[in-house]
Scaffold this motif. Structure first.
Motif, PDB file in Angstrom:
ATOM      1  N   LEU A 119      26.388 -12.207 135.275  1.00 13.43           N
ATOM      2  CA  LEU A 119      27.043 -10.988 134.820  1.00 13.43           C
ATOM      3  C   LEU A 119      28.469 -11.229 134.331  1.00 13.43           C
ATOM      4  O   LEU A 119      29.212 -12.015 134.930  1.00 13.43           O
ATOM      5  N   TRP A 120      28.846 -10.521 133.261  1.00 19.23           N
ATOM      6  CA  TRP A 120      30.248 -10.409 132.856  1.00 19.23           C
ATOM      7  C   TRP A 120      30.704  -9.019 133.279  1.00 19.23           C
ATOM      8  O   TRP A 120      30.138  -8.006 132.848  1.00 19.23           O
ATOM      9  N   LEU A 121      31.715  -8.950 134.121  1.00 17.04           N
ATOM     10  CA  LEU A 121      32.258  -7.690 134.613  1.00 17.04           C
ATOM     11  C   LEU A 121      33.605  -7.434 133.955  1.00 17.04           C
ATOM     12  O   LEU A 121      34.523  -8.250 134.068  1.00 17.04           O
ATOM     13  N   ASP A 122      33.718  -6.295 133.272  1.00 16.03           N
ATOM     14  CA  ASP A 122      34.983  -5.895 132.642  1.00 16.03           C
ATOM     15  C   ASP A 122      35.542  -4.731 133.444  1.00 16.03           C
ATOM     16  O   ASP A 122      34.910  -3.666 133.529  1.00 16.03           O
ATOM     17  N   ILE A 123      36.710  -4.908 134.049  1.00 19.19           N
ATOM     18  CA  ILE A 123      37.260  -3.888 134.933  1.00 19.19           C
ATOM     19  C   ILE A 123      38.398  -3.126 134.247  1.00 19.19           C
ATOM     20  O   ILE A 123      39.140  -3.691 133.443  1.00 19.19           O
ATOM     21  N   GLY A 124      38.498  -1.825 134.563  1.00 15.11           N
ATOM     22  CA  GLY A 124      39.485  -0.993 133.893  1.00 15.11           C
ATOM     23  C   GLY A 124      39.230  -0.951 132.400  1.00 15.11           C
ATOM     24  O   GLY A 124      40.144  -1.062 131.589  1.00 15.11           O
ATOM     25  N   SER A 125      37.969  -0.745 132.023  1.00 16.32           N
ATOM     26  CA  SER A 125      37.538  -0.936 130.632  1.00 16.32           C
ATOM     27  C   SER A 125      38.182   0.026 129.650  1.00 16.32           C
ATOM     28  O   SER A 125      38.352  -0.306 128.478  1.00 16.32           O
ATOM     29  N   PRO A 138      25.602 -10.151 122.301  1.00 12.69           N
ATOM     30  CA  PRO A 138      24.710  -9.028 122.624  1.00 12.69           C
ATOM     31  C   PRO A 138      23.543  -9.385 123.534  1.00 12.69           C
ATOM     32  O   PRO A 138      22.913  -8.490 124.093  1.00 12.69           O
ATOM     33  N   ASP A 139      23.245 -10.663 123.693  1.00 13.43           N
ATOM     34  CA  ASP A 139      22.127 -11.065 124.549  1.00 13.43           C
ATOM     35  C   ASP A 139      22.549 -11.333 125.984  1.00 13.43           C
ATOM     36  O   ASP A 139      21.713 -11.692 126.824  1.00 13.43           O
ATOM     37  N   SER A 140      23.831 -11.185 126.287  1.00 17.05           N
ATOM     38  CA  SER A 140      24.333 -11.459 127.627  1.00 17.05           C
ATOM     39  C   SER A 140      24.610 -10.143 128.361  1.00 17.05           C
ATOM     40  O   SER A 140      24.886  -9.112 127.756  1.00 17.05           O
ATOM     41  N   GLU A 141      24.529 -10.201 129.691  1.00 18.77           N
ATOM     42  CA  GLU A 141      24.664  -8.995 130.511  1.00 18.77           C
ATOM     43  C   GLU A 141      26.134  -8.674 130.766  1.00 18.77           C
ATOM     44  O   GLU A 141      26.886  -9.508 131.269  1.00 18.77           O
ATOM     45  N   LEU A 142      26.517  -7.439 130.456  1.00 17.25           N
ATOM     46  CA  LEU A 142      27.884  -6.977 130.702  1.00 17.25           C
ATOM     47  C   LEU A 142      27.870  -5.645 131.430  1.00 17.25           C
ATOM     48  O   LEU A 142      27.037  -4.780 131.156  1.00 17.25           O
ATOM     49  N   LEU A 143      28.811  -5.500 132.360  1.00 17.51           N
ATOM     50  CA  LEU A 143      29.036  -4.231 133.056  1.00 17.51           C
ATOM     51  C   LEU A 143      30.487  -3.838 132.865  1.00 17.51           C
ATOM     52  O   LEU A 143      31.398  -4.605 133.203  1.00 17.51           O
ATOM     53  N   LEU A 144      30.714  -2.634 132.332  1.00 19.96           N
ATOM     54  CA  LEU A 144      32.048  -2.100 132.104  1.00 19.96           C
ATOM     55  C   LEU A 144      32.319  -1.016 133.143  1.00 19.96           C
ATOM     56  O   LEU A 144      31.490  -0.122 133.341  1.00 19.96           O
ATOM     57  N   VAL A 145      33.471  -1.108 133.810  1.00 19.60           N
ATOM     58  CA  VAL A 145      33.796  -0.174 134.887  1.00 19.60           C
ATOM     59  C   VAL A 145      35.140   0.485 134.617  1.00 19.60           C
ATOM     60  O   VAL A 145      36.117  -0.198 134.291  1.00 19.60           O
ATOM     61  N   ASP A 146      35.177   1.808 134.767  1.00 24.56           N
ATOM     62  CA  ASP A 146      36.437   2.539 134.655  1.00 24.56           C
ATOM     63  C   ASP A 146      36.349   3.763 135.559  1.00 24.56           C
ATOM     64  O   ASP A 146      35.268   4.323 135.758  1.00 24.56           O
ATOM     65  N   SER A 147      37.487   4.177 136.096  1.00 25.76           N
ATOM     66  CA  SER A 147      37.507   5.319 137.010  1.00 25.76           C
ATOM     67  C   SER A 147      37.545   6.662 136.284  1.00 25.76           C
ATOM     68  O   SER A 147      37.277   7.703 136.885  1.00 25.76           O
ATOM     69  N   ASP A 148      37.869   6.648 134.991  1.00 33.15           N
ATOM     70  CA  ASP A 148      37.974   7.876 134.197  1.00 33.15           C
ATOM     71  C   ASP A 148      36.603   8.204 133.600  1.00 33.15           C
ATOM     72  O   ASP A 148      36.128   7.499 132.709  1.00 33.15           O
ATOM     73  N   ARG A 149      35.988   9.278 134.063  1.00 34.14           N
ATOM     74  CA  ARG A 149      34.629   9.618 133.620  1.00 34.14           C
ATOM     75  C   ARG A 149      34.575   9.965 132.135  1.00 34.14           C
ATOM     76  O   ARG A 149      33.550   9.746 131.482  1.00 34.14           O
ATOM     77  N   LEU A 186      45.627  -4.122 132.662  1.00 27.74           N
ATOM     78  CA  LEU A 186      45.177  -3.222 133.728  1.00 27.74           C
ATOM     79  C   LEU A 186      46.211  -3.050 134.827  1.00 27.74           C
ATOM     80  O   LEU A 186      46.537  -1.927 135.225  1.00 27.74           O
ATOM     81  N   ALA A 187      46.733  -4.154 135.348  1.00 30.21           N
ATOM     82  CA  ALA A 187      47.662  -4.115 136.477  1.00 30.21           C
ATOM     83  C   ALA A 187      48.369  -5.457 136.558  1.00 30.21           C
ATOM     84  O   ALA A 187      47.892  -6.466 136.009  1.00 30.21           O
ATOM     85  N   PRO A 188      49.519  -5.509 137.249  1.00 26.39           N
ATOM     86  CA  PRO A 188      50.178  -6.807 137.452  1.00 26.39           C
ATOM     87  C   PRO A 188      49.261  -7.766 138.197  1.00 26.39           C
ATOM     88  O   PRO A 188      48.397  -7.351 138.986  1.00 26.39           O
ATOM     89  N   LEU A 189      49.466  -9.048 137.964  1.00 33.44           N
ATOM     90  CA  LEU A 189      48.590 -10.070 138.530  1.00 33.44           C
ATOM     91  C   LEU A 189      48.458  -9.992 140.058  1.00 33.44           C
ATOM     92  O   LEU A 189      47.347 -10.125 140.580  1.00 33.44           O
ATOM     93  N   TRP A 197      39.231 -13.783 133.164  1.00 34.95           N
ATOM     94  CA  TRP A 197      39.979 -13.822 131.907  1.00 34.95           C
ATOM     95  C   TRP A 197      40.925 -12.628 131.902  1.00 34.95           C
ATOM     96  O   TRP A 197      40.498 -11.487 131.742  1.00 34.95           O
ATOM     97  N   LEU A 198      42.199 -12.887 132.146  1.00 36.01           N
ATOM     98  CA  LEU A 198      43.180 -11.828 132.306  1.00 36.01           C
ATOM     99  C   LEU A 198      44.113 -11.808 131.101  1.00 36.01           C
ATOM    100  O   LEU A 198      44.854 -12.765 130.862  1.00 36.01           O
ATOM    101  N   MET A 199      44.056 -10.721 130.347  1.00 36.03           N
ATOM    102  CA  MET A 199      44.855 -10.591 129.131  1.00 36.03           C
ATOM    103  C   MET A 199      46.183  -9.937 129.509  1.00 36.03           C
ATOM    104  O   MET A 199      46.225  -8.768 129.912  1.00 36.03           O
ATOM    105  N   LYS A 200      47.257 -10.717 129.402  1.00 42.09           N
ATOM    106  CA  LYS A 200      48.557 -10.289 129.898  1.00 42.09           C
ATOM    107  C   LYS A 200      49.588 -10.222 128.771  1.00 42.09           C
ATOM    108  O   LYS A 200      49.505 -10.960 127.791  1.00 42.09           O
ATOM    109  N   GLY A 201      50.576  -9.346 128.967  1.00 41.56           N
ATOM    110  CA  GLY A 201      51.651  -9.188 127.995  1.00 41.56           C
ATOM    111  C   GLY A 201      52.769 -10.191 128.200  1.00 41.56           C
ATOM    112  O   GLY A 201      52.597 -11.237 128.835  1.00 41.56           O
TER     113      GLY A 201
END
Length: 201
Positions: free
Chosen positions: A65-71, A85-96, A137-140, A158-162
């Motif tokens: 699984l690839w899990l993307d948090i705070g999507s 597109p052939d790989s499994e991904l789950l996107l999670v966010d708290s905002d409905r 998403l949040a500080p490290l 994989w954390l994308m940071k500013g």
């Protein structure tokens, strides 16, 4: 079908999906604020090309699984799904509302192995993810418990940071737990992608 022709068709399908996704972001953004309004004119570079860096770093399909948090609006998760597109991904966010957008986009883009769910990351059952991504998403130091909870033993985050990525790294205990490789962003020279591989004992 010849490999070159198949690759051309795959690339055309990818570009069509990215264009459809960009149109969806522009359509939904005024009501949900998926991305900062000031970045909409430069959406393709600021968001799509930026997120696509992960897809280029992980070139081959992966097991698990690839899990993307705070999507949020699907950055980088939906872009990764479009490229793989052939790989499994789950996107999670708290905002409905944002999850409703993600589910609509997944359906319209025909991403049959990608799904989105609403919930808090800390309440999600441990995912044992092969890959985990988070963008702005949040500080490290605050991300570390999520990595501990959701990454598989051989997983990679994989954390994308500013521009403050180095200070965040210095303030965290990430280097004690992970082998960290720095990838400089191609869309923002001050930003970076932190590749965090669990240390083996």
């Amino acid at each position: 079908m010849a490999p070159q022709r198949a690759q051309c068709r795959m690339n055309a399908s990818r570009e069509a999906r990215l264009a459809t996704y960009a149109a969806l972001l522009r359509k939904w953004n005024p009501s949900i604020n998926l991305i900062a309004p000031g970045t909409v004119p430069d959406l393709e570079r600021r968001h799509l090309q930026d997120s696509a860096q992960l897809a280029s770093l992980v070139v081959d399909p992966w097991d698990g699984l690839w899990l993307d948090i705070g999507s949020g609006g699907g950055l980088p998760g939906l872009v990764v799904a479009i490229h793989h597109p052939d790989s499994e991904l789950l996107l999670v966010d708290s905002d409905r509302r944002k999850v409703a957008f993600l589910q609509t986009a997944i359906r319209d883009l025909g991403l049959t192995r990608c799904r989105a769910t609403a919930g808090r990351i800390e309440d999600l059952a441990p995912a044992s993810a092969r890959h985990l991504s988070a963008r702005a998403l949040a500080p490290l130091p605050r991300l570390m418990p999520y990595l501990d909870r959701h990454l598989a033993a051989d997983g990679t985050a994989w954390l994308m940071k500013g521009q403050n990525w180095q200070a965040e790294l210095d303030q965290s205990e990430a280097e004690a737990q992970f082998d960290i490789r720095i990838h400089r962003s191609i869309t923002d020279p001050a930003a970076a992608i932190l590749q965090c591989d669990r240390k083996t004992t």
